[in-house]
Design an enzyme around this catalytic site. Structure first.
Site, short mmCIF file in Angstrom:
data_model
loop_
_atom_site.label_atom_id
_atom_site.label_comp_id
_atom_site.label_asym_id
_atom_site.label_seq_id
_atom_site.Cartn_x
_atom_site.Cartn_y
_atom_site.Cartn_z
N GLY A 151 0.83 -1.20 0.00
CA GLY A 151 0.00 0.00 0.00
C GLY A 151 0.87 1.25 0.00
CB CYS A 152 0.21 4.73 -1.04
SG CYS A 152 -1.45 4.93 -0.36
CE1 TYR A 153 -1.55 7.83 4.11
CE2 TYR A 153 -3.28 6.24 3.76
CZ TYR A 153 -2.87 7.55 3.87
OH TYR A 153 -3.78 8.58 3.74
#
Lengths: 347, 347, 347, 347
Positions: A151-153
């Protein structure tokens, strides 16, 4: 050219799909031969993304209309749940699958079920997936058949934390991640929560205390430390910009370490990385737009023994489609920067 | 590679300078060997544009520190006035000069003086300059020593108007151009007029009735029609976006013509253009960001015999640095798309 | 009306000055009779803020042109340093001075010098100032001659923290404040750091580890707990919106407490506050724009014993001019909501 | 107070509904006693507009749950089509109805049908409605039972044009209106066209050649001139700001007139208007936000005999809810500025 690989983009009409297309159009070894969609099947991708007009892209079709036997690589840009079903259906025919969804990120089916509120239907497949946080996964990526892109986070948080965590510089129990994301991070959904007039010129936190990316961060920290109890604080915010993400991370130094040593450790860990910039100054999201770079600043806090790690990426590029292409390059044994060296436009 | 041309960017720290650098970094035949600046001499360009970090760019120096004898091409991204002085000083040593300023756009020294409030110091040089509205200047660009790139508003307006004007489809006296520009069009000036808080979330017209780009538009329309009296209405607006420009043009059809014929004429005129898209739908600036494309829509007005031309560009790319690179490619006899085919990132 | 107080706004042309004017224009008991400025002396305020056109406001003059003997209250919206000088000069003539600058916030002259890099020139005056965090200062505000209004970050942070800190619910050593501010917080300065094109569509941290508002937060926490060692982590960020501020605060619960008890404590502490909203949902800055309200959400973190406090204000209103007016109301013994009950416009 | 009128807001959850509520909350003679909604019935208005929290507003109910016998005034903020049905149903019980929709703006049922694609179901009622362009409708507003508030584009265009048109200063056949609107103008719809990421940082025209507000402008110009053939060019654009509208109007002077005379005529026509500002400088939308003002600049074009009228409003206030309240004030014989004199917040 016989060396050129044929790619299908599944879920082409979402933002990560569109960004994958943009990047692959500049890739010397890849040709896009299929775009799939659900409600958009039958349309041209340039109707949704007019910036892609005139690029000789195929029309959007339903995934079961694709001749999978001719596909070398599928980039799955589907919602979680849908992704695992499609991947299970095509995997025997497609040598390499790069999944940008959340479906294969959490290795433990029980954790997947707890986090996403439904059981994982393909636990064996889940086990086989490589977690593609590129800089920490190269050994496993070569020849991989299924890559789960983070995921981006988690990408921004883990690239910030891992060199220090691996070297034992931080107290794992002290990690607090305050994250800020541009609004493309919410995807291309038709929802009253995404109306321009209600998102511009204001900001807010969301998913407070229970965002689905937190267990993914825990999992990777646990994996590298062998410490089962790592549990980070994680609070994301939506701020009025299109692309970009900051993770501001607060962490206590383990006994005996100071900022200078931390900086030295990070510079060494990342010195040969083509996409990582450890800088003295505070990184700003605007300078990373549409680029596959990760920028990191390491700072002394005013509270003794605490330091602040500030990581910055473009959520759609390094946080999603860029890392996916980087991972694909590595599965093929190619130079991992292929298709990813364009300079970001600023301002 | 012996074929690679050595480029200097004059005035590198402004927005057109930065955009020229970005584009040339992806150009196969050009290497940037000098960056000049005035107040920024001695600094690294990446201090001002951190997106350019790690690109092996030279430090910014004063223009008189450059060894001009080794320079193949100079891109002059200087303020008007300063540009003519520097170009006059280096022209004997630099085979090709691409000027992005306003200094060589108006062929008549008297008109220059009237428009810019000061006499032109090099009228002979002015005479020698090729006005580089690329699609209408190819014959003159091959081998040109000095190219004056059009302003952003004239580029968007003239690409909208010229095929119709040349074919006699419009009444020249009826032209009204209502233009909207993103804020990078105002340049990188330190001014209370450019403060974020006073430009965001609002819009306004400026230069009403007397903007300096209007005579440039008149000049080119006059040139192609031989009609000395063409004088357009032109009103620019600043709107809260970074890049992008729309010119909404209202024009009366000449007797005997209708929209269908106009559309046919434009499609034919532009059918082989690599950067021009004549579309059925209304073009939006966001799909042209950081691209060298010009988008055009042609529509019937509700007032009979009047049509509406809607042209869209990125003011920094096709409206400035992109067109400059396209022009340079043509001076060298290269494929004019070199370095300019990257896909715009959207959203 | 003989009851109407005559107000002077010092430094009227800055953003806090303009916001003070806006609020006082709707105040039934106050009339603005003087506006002062330095570089803007001689101009009309409506030249700088055309929204104030037609409001019968006086022209901007130099502060020494004001007839201070007729002024009942001065709102000082000056830069720090300048503020103390002017206040010292006029204080014998002006019964009530509300200072919006940083000059009288830190009670200890040594701390002022350390924080602002220059000695405080009026330590006795400093001692006499009331720190006007309204909800925690009412007893001292009645009849006060000099009120130091808190900074915007301290206002948002302390209103979030104080009920819990006073009740002993939190471990004071654990406080981490991650703050996000709109760009008006940087003031109306002419600087290349405030150019629209370099602030829109991106975000960044600043003042990392050493922002001047942190000692002010420490000071107040120390005051209410008597614990000399309180030192908070504090990292501000600039995000692309005009007004608004979020402080996301991470804090460990003291032994024996849980979120439910914390919520009960806050609801009780704030139940009669006209401007404080303790809500179940996550507060968003956009709903507080141009309002004097403070919004607070209290949430359980995923890390046990840690909670998250999310406070939201408009930095120019409750974070500055609104609180200033509220404080002035209290110095006069008036209803503190006078002039402050307008509903925020949204969207 | 027995004089206070009881108001119902129909369609309270849209943007014009919310703006009407905001304004009436500050109105001394009106109390909101009912809010109606369709899909939002049963919710609190503060769930949708948290800025309205704590304002003692009634819950949203279905329109047929309202006790219409107690309502003095209904503000109808409904979609066209729905508005006429509801108004027809309640009109016998409600003495004053202020309609903000498009349903009663076009006096000719045939034109309504042509423009909105459906027949008008209440032609007699249509005939009875007063077209409430306030400054040109005062005589008809006193005691009116049904007021049709103009569209935002017609308000801004007609306030710009009417004094000149009535005085015969302009050639009616020459009118070209290029309009730019903030995005709240598109309403609070759940649509992929309104997603933040696809509207920010870009601009586009829409409704080119056939926007529904154009016949409304024609109608009023025809009414004041008695010239049946008036047909304006009208092109609206959406630009990335929340509130605000500019109409840039190009018009040829009738023989014998010049700009000076035009300016004198407008200043005289508008000299006593509480909400109209005729200024020397170019008006900017940002200075009119949340205000009921209309700003106008009149400029000489570079084309002889042509002038440029630049009008500016807040589309939700003067362009909708503000004008509605102003109209209501006049139906009651009150001071028309009641509830409308708050100063706009800027920046």
């Amino acid at each position: 050219m016989s060396n050129v690989k044929k790619a299908a983009i599944l879920g082409a009409s979402g933002y990560t799909g569109a960004e994958t297309i943009r990047l692959l159009l500049g890739h010397p070894n890849v040709k896009i031969v299929a775009l799939t969609g659900h409600s958009n099947a039958g349309r041209e991708i340039s109707e949704i993304y007019p910036n892609l007009l005139g690029r000789n892209l195929p029309s959007i079709i339903s995934w079961d209309e694709v001749d999978w036997s001719e596909i070398d690589v599928a980039f799955a840009c589907l919602p979680h749940g849908a992704s695992q079903e499609t991947i299970a259906a095509i995997r025997s025919q497609v040598p390499t699958i790069i999944d940008l969804s959340a479906d294969f990120r959490l290795a433990d089916p029980a954790l997947y079920e707890k986090t996403y509120g439904r059981p994982h239907n393909y636990p064996a497949l889940l086990k086989s997936a490589v977690y593609g946080l590129t800089e920490f996964a190269r050994d496993n990526l070569t020849g991989a058949a299924l890559v789960a892109c983070p995921g981006c986070y988690p990408t921004c948080s883990l690239l910030s934390l891992l060199p220090g965590i691996k070297a034992g510089l931080f107290k794992p129990s002290s990690i607090i991640i305050d994250a800020k994301s541009g609004i493309t991070g919410a995807g291309r959904k038709i929802s009253d929560r995404l109306i321009y007039s209600e998102l511009t010129d204001g900001a807010h936190a969301y998913g407070v205390g229970n965002h689905r990316h937190a267990p993914e961060i825990d999992q990777m920290l646990t994996r590298v430390t062998g410490n089962d109890d790592i549990r980070v604080s994680f609070t994301p915010h939506l701020i009025p910009m299109n692309r970009g993400m900051i993770t501001t991370i607060y962490v206590d130094l383990a006994k005996g370490f100071d900022l200078e040593f931390v900086q030295k450790t990070y510079k060494k860990a990342y010195e040969n990385e083509p996409f990582i910039i450890v800088s003295e100054s505070v990184p700003e999201t605007r300078h990373f737009k549409a680029s596959n770079r990760f920028g990191l600043g390491l700072f002394k806090d005013r509270v003794e023994h605490r330091i602040i790690l500030i990581g910055v990426i473009d959520n759609l590029t390094k946080g999603s489609a860029g890392q996916a292409v980087q991972n694909y390059n590595l599965t093929q044994g190619w130079d991992e920067t292929l298709g990813l060296m364009g300079s970001a436009a600023f301002p």
